[in-house]
Design a protein around this motif. Sequence first.
Motif, short mmCIF file in Angstrom:
data_model
loop_
_atom_site.label_atom_id
_atom_site.label_comp_id
_atom_site.label_asym_id
_atom_site.label_seq_id
_atom_site.Cartn_x
_atom_site.Cartn_y
_atom_site.Cartn_z
N LYS A 44 0.79 -1.22 0.00
CA LYS A 44 0.00 0.00 0.00
C LYS A 44 0.83 1.28 0.00
N GLU A 123 -4.12 13.08 3.13
CA GLU A 123 -5.43 12.46 2.93
C GLU A 123 -5.27 11.06 2.36
N THR A 124 -4.28 10.87 1.51
CA THR A 124 -4.04 9.57 0.89
C THR A 124 -3.71 8.51 1.93
N TYR A 125 -2.91 8.87 2.92
CA TYR A 125 -2.45 7.90 3.92
C TYR A 125 -3.06 8.14 5.30
N GLY A 126 -4.13 8.90 5.36
CA GLY A 126 -4.78 9.19 6.64
C GLY A 126 -5.23 7.96 7.39
N TRP A 127 -5.48 6.88 6.69
CA TRP A 127 -5.89 5.63 7.35
C TRP A 127 -4.82 5.12 8.32
N LEU A 128 -3.54 5.53 8.10
CA LEU A 128 -2.48 5.12 9.02
C LEU A 128 -2.67 5.71 10.42
N ASN A 129 -3.34 6.85 10.51
CA ASN A 129 -3.60 7.49 11.81
C ASN A 129 -4.54 6.67 12.69
N ARG A 130 -5.19 5.67 12.10
CA ARG A 130 -6.25 4.94 12.81
C ARG A 130 -5.97 3.45 12.95
N ILE A 131 -4.71 3.05 12.80
CA ILE A 131 -4.42 1.61 12.90
C ILE A 131 -3.39 1.35 14.01
N SER A 133 -0.17 -1.37 14.77
CA SER A 133 0.70 -2.26 14.01
C SER A 133 1.73 -2.90 14.93
N GLN A 150 0.05 -4.50 9.78
CA GLN A 150 -1.16 -3.85 10.29
C GLN A 150 -1.97 -4.89 11.05
#
Length: 152
Positions: A44, A123-131, A133, A150
């Motif tokens: 990703k 914005e593209t990788y904002g999902w990383l703020n919520r995982i 690992s 993840q």
Amino acid sequence: MPEISTELLFRITLEVPSIVDLGETPYGGRRIAQVTAGSFEGPKLRGRTLPGGGDWLLLRRDGVLQLDVRLTLETDDKQLIYMSYKGFRHGPKDVIDRLNRGQSVDPSLYYFRSTPYFETSSETYGWLNRICSVATGSRSATGPSYHVFQVL
């Protein structure tokens, strides 16, 4: 409760050319390692590690090396991600002695785990703020490498 499952996020290799030894502190042997470069690649995201990161290492009196790492990642599409993690490395004395001499050692002979977290305004990788690992590590003469997963 469901079982924990993971998927590979990326593999990262870091270059650590020098380590400053502060000596024995009240907490153990303190060393500070400068991370000057590195690269990461996964399904990703991929890119490089920017200079200026570091690892504040503590060799505890029980023989466990405690990690406290902070890095800035730059993706191939020029997005910035702050990555921080804590972790532990330990194993039999002869194995750790070989690692400390810069020798190649099979990673299955020692424990090297960390818990990376990410922070980005992208914005593209904002999902990383919520995982959450987890990572497994190995050490070569030039620096550590990790497989970062993840937690799903």
